[in-house]
Design a protein around this motif. Sequence first.
Motif, mmCIF file in Angstrom:
data_model
loop_
_atom_site.group_PDB
_atom_site.id
_atom_site.type_symbol
_atom_site.label_atom_id
_atom_site.label_comp_id
_atom_site.label_asym_id
_atom_site.label_seq_id
_atom_site.Cartn_x
_atom_site.Cartn_y
_atom_site.Cartn_z
ATOM 1 N N LEU A 68 0.815 -1.052 -0.192
ATOM 2 C CA LEU A 68 0.066 0.132 -0.049
ATOM 3 C C LEU A 68 1.074 1.269 -0.044
ATOM 4 C CD1 LEU A 68 -2.604 -1.109 2.642
ATOM 5 C CD2 LEU A 68 -3.145 -0.894 0.091
ATOM 6 N N SER A 69 0.588 2.186 -0.768
ATOM 7 C CA SER A 69 0.995 3.553 -0.746
ATOM 8 C C SER A 69 0.146 4.617 -0.653
ATOM 9 C CB SER A 69 1.807 3.822 -2.200
ATOM 10 O OG SER A 69 2.306 4.966 -2.193
ATOM 11 N N PHE A 70 0.038 5.395 0.575
ATOM 12 C CA PHE A 70 -0.998 6.417 1.158
ATOM 13 C C PHE A 70 -0.468 7.700 0.602
ATOM 14 C CE2 PHE A 70 -1.335 2.647 3.919
ATOM 15 C CZ PHE A 70 -2.845 2.500 3.965
ATOM 16 N N ASN A 71 -1.074 8.251 -0.192
ATOM 17 C CA ASN A 71 -0.796 9.712 -0.740
ATOM 18 C C ASN A 71 -1.214 10.511 0.235
ATOM 19 O OD1 ASN A 71 0.462 8.746 -3.449
ATOM 20 N ND2 ASN A 71 -1.712 7.781 -3.566
ATOM 21 N N GLN A 72 -0.684 11.884 0.369
ATOM 22 C CA GLN A 72 -1.158 12.738 1.223
ATOM 23 C C GLN A 72 -2.492 13.306 1.083
ATOM 24 O OE1 GLN A 72 2.026 15.625 1.761
ATOM 25 N NE2 GLN A 72 1.143 16.603 3.602
ATOM 26 N N ASP A 73 -2.841 13.110 -0.330
ATOM 27 C CA ASP A 73 -4.266 13.899 -0.763
ATOM 28 C C ASP A 73 -5.484 12.910 -0.372
ATOM 29 O OD1 ASP A 73 -3.897 11.986 -2.822
ATOM 30 O OD2 ASP A 73 -3.981 13.403 -4.346
ATOM 31 N N GLY A 74 -5.178 11.928 0.282
ATOM 32 C CA GLY A 74 -6.170 10.998 0.540
ATOM 33 C C GLY A 74 -6.483 9.659 -0.209
ATOM 34 N N ARG A 75 -5.488 9.632 -1.330
ATOM 35 C CA ARG A 75 -5.719 8.275 -2.165
ATOM 36 C C ARG A 75 -4.670 7.242 -1.723
ATOM 37 N NH1 ARG A 75 -3.356 9.040 -6.709
ATOM 38 N NH2 ARG A 75 -2.233 10.868 -5.985
ATOM 39 N N VAL A 76 -5.184 5.852 -1.747
ATOM 40 C CA VAL A 76 -4.420 5.161 -1.889
ATOM 41 C C VAL A 76 -4.199 4.344 -2.912
ATOM 42 C CG1 VAL A 76 -6.226 3.458 -0.646
ATOM 43 C CG2 VAL A 76 -3.923 3.012 -0.174
ATOM 44 N N ASP A 77 -2.822 3.789 -2.995
ATOM 45 C CA ASP A 77 -2.866 2.734 -4.368
ATOM 46 C C ASP A 77 -2.418 1.239 -3.617
ATOM 47 O OD1 ASP A 77 -2.776 4.196 -6.797
ATOM 48 O OD2 ASP A 77 -1.459 5.638 -5.802
ATOM 49 N N GLU A 78 -2.884 0.417 -4.060
ATOM 50 C CA GLU A 78 -2.554 -0.968 -3.639
ATOM 51 C C GLU A 78 -2.095 -1.861 -4.655
ATOM 52 O OE1 GLU A 78 -4.652 -4.224 -0.657
ATOM 53 O OE2 GLU A 78 -5.957 -3.610 -2.230
ATOM 54 N N PHE A 79 -1.141 -2.705 -4.604
ATOM 55 C CA PHE A 79 -0.396 -3.605 -5.433
ATOM 56 C C PHE A 79 -0.240 -5.067 -4.944
ATOM 57 C CE2 PHE A 79 0.986 0.703 -6.475
ATOM 58 C CZ PHE A 79 0.976 0.721 -8.082
ATOM 59 N N ARG A 80 -0.830 -6.021 -5.569
ATOM 60 C CA ARG A 80 -0.516 -7.436 -5.198
ATOM 61 C C ARG A 80 1.223 -7.528 -5.078
ATOM 62 N NH1 ARG A 80 -5.282 -10.268 -7.818
ATOM 63 N NH2 ARG A 80 -3.889 -10.383 -9.858
ATOM 64 N N LEU A 81 1.505 -7.891 -3.978
ATOM 65 C CA LEU A 81 2.827 -7.896 -4.010
ATOM 66 C C LEU A 81 3.977 -8.565 -5.528
ATOM 67 C CD1 LEU A 81 5.023 -6.707 -2.134
ATOM 68 C CD2 LEU A 81 5.165 -9.065 -0.862
ATOM 69 N N PHE A 82 3.154 -9.729 -5.778
ATOM 70 C CA PHE A 82 4.124 -10.361 -6.866
ATOM 71 C C PHE A 82 3.714 -10.166 -8.247
ATOM 72 C CE2 PHE A 82 4.732 -12.871 -2.719
ATOM 73 C CZ PHE A 82 5.870 -12.817 -2.684
ATOM 74 N N ASP A 83 2.500 -9.898 -8.374
ATOM 75 C CA ASP A 83 2.109 -9.628 -9.851
ATOM 76 C C ASP A 83 1.996 -8.233 -10.312
ATOM 77 O OD1 ASP A 83 -0.372 -9.306 -9.064
ATOM 78 O OD2 ASP A 83 -1.150 -11.215 -10.120
ATOM 79 N N ARG A 84 1.856 -7.359 -9.089
ATOM 80 C CA ARG A 84 1.694 -6.085 -9.252
ATOM 81 C C ARG A 84 0.188 -5.400 -9.710
ATOM 82 N NH1 ARG A 84 4.442 -4.025 -5.623
ATOM 83 N NH2 ARG A 84 4.595 -2.014 -6.434
ATOM 84 N N PHE A 85 -0.708 -6.516 -9.592
ATOM 85 C CA PHE A 85 -2.188 -5.845 -9.912
ATOM 86 C C PHE A 85 -2.485 -4.542 -9.051
ATOM 87 C CE2 PHE A 85 -6.727 -5.962 -9.427
ATOM 88 C CZ PHE A 85 -7.429 -6.355 -10.671
ATOM 89 N N HIS A 86 -2.905 -3.625 -9.791
ATOM 90 C CA HIS A 86 -3.322 -2.453 -9.222
ATOM 91 C C HIS A 86 -4.378 -1.981 -8.756
ATOM 92 C CE1 HIS A 86 -3.245 2.492 -9.679
ATOM 93 N NE2 HIS A 86 -2.622 2.083 -8.269
ATOM 94 N N THR A 87 -4.885 -1.782 -7.664
ATOM 95 C CA THR A 87 -6.517 -1.275 -7.228
ATOM 96 C C THR A 87 -6.219 0.036 -6.422
ATOM 97 O OG1 THR A 87 -6.186 -2.353 -5.303
ATOM 98 C CG2 THR A 87 -7.360 -3.517 -7.288
ATOM 99 N N LYS A 88 -7.213 0.773 -6.495
ATOM 100 C CA LYS A 88 -7.207 2.101 -5.843
ATOM 101 C C LYS A 88 -8.355 2.241 -4.832
ATOM 102 C CE LYS A 88 -5.311 4.389 -10.190
ATOM 103 N NZ LYS A 88 -5.781 5.392 -10.937
ATOM 104 N N GLY A 89 -7.956 3.435 -3.911
ATOM 105 C CA GLY A 89 -9.109 3.562 -2.909
ATOM 106 C C GLY A 89 -8.790 4.930 -2.207
ATOM 107 N N ASN A 90 -9.130 5.206 -1.098
ATOM 108 C CA ASN A 90 -8.970 6.387 -0.118
ATOM 109 C C ASN A 90 -8.873 6.157 1.126
ATOM 110 O OD1 ASN A 90 -11.597 6.374 0.838
ATOM 111 N ND2 ASN A 90 -12.152 6.678 -1.160
ATOM 112 N N TRP A 91 -8.189 7.230 1.817
ATOM 113 C CA TRP A 91 -8.066 6.947 3.334
ATOM 114 C C TRP A 91 -8.277 8.136 3.949
ATOM 115 C CZ3 TRP A 91 -4.366 9.582 6.073
ATOM 116 C CH2 TRP A 91 -3.434 10.582 5.455
#
Length: 142
Positions: A68-91
């Motif tokens: 997980l990578s939490f951006n200062q603007d409230g967005r979060v990027d999630e990547f599966r660790l081995f195949d890097r499948f990307h999903t998004k969200g907020n925090w």
Amino acid sequence: MHSDTTLIELFSYETGNKQLSDVINVKLAVKATVPFQTWHGNKRALTTEDVISGQWVKTCTAGYITELSFNQDGRVDEFRLFDRFHTKGNWTLEHGILSVQIMKGENQYQFDVVGNSDVNIHSAIERKNGRLHSYLKLMQIK
């Protein structure tokens, strides 16, 4: 999710039989007990600096591992660790509890992270489409 609900569900899981229990089945009076106070004494409030400084690794009882990578603007990027499948969200961060929502296709995942005071391995109870789903551990990687 309300912070009392988060704390009680985590307490029930971490000190009980390692099964998810909806707060409806767990009395709120548990917060006044010595075991709850002892458990809660090992937790801490997360800060914005905690959240945005570095990457996080999330794992669940089913064995899934994501970054997980939490951006200062409230967005979060999630990547599966081995195949890097990307999903998004907020925090958001409220009263020291990190609330995260992630969309994966038609499914919405929501979890509230409670900080651990001893090590940077935190815990959460995850809901999928509003239903109890999994116990999580989240580690801060700096």
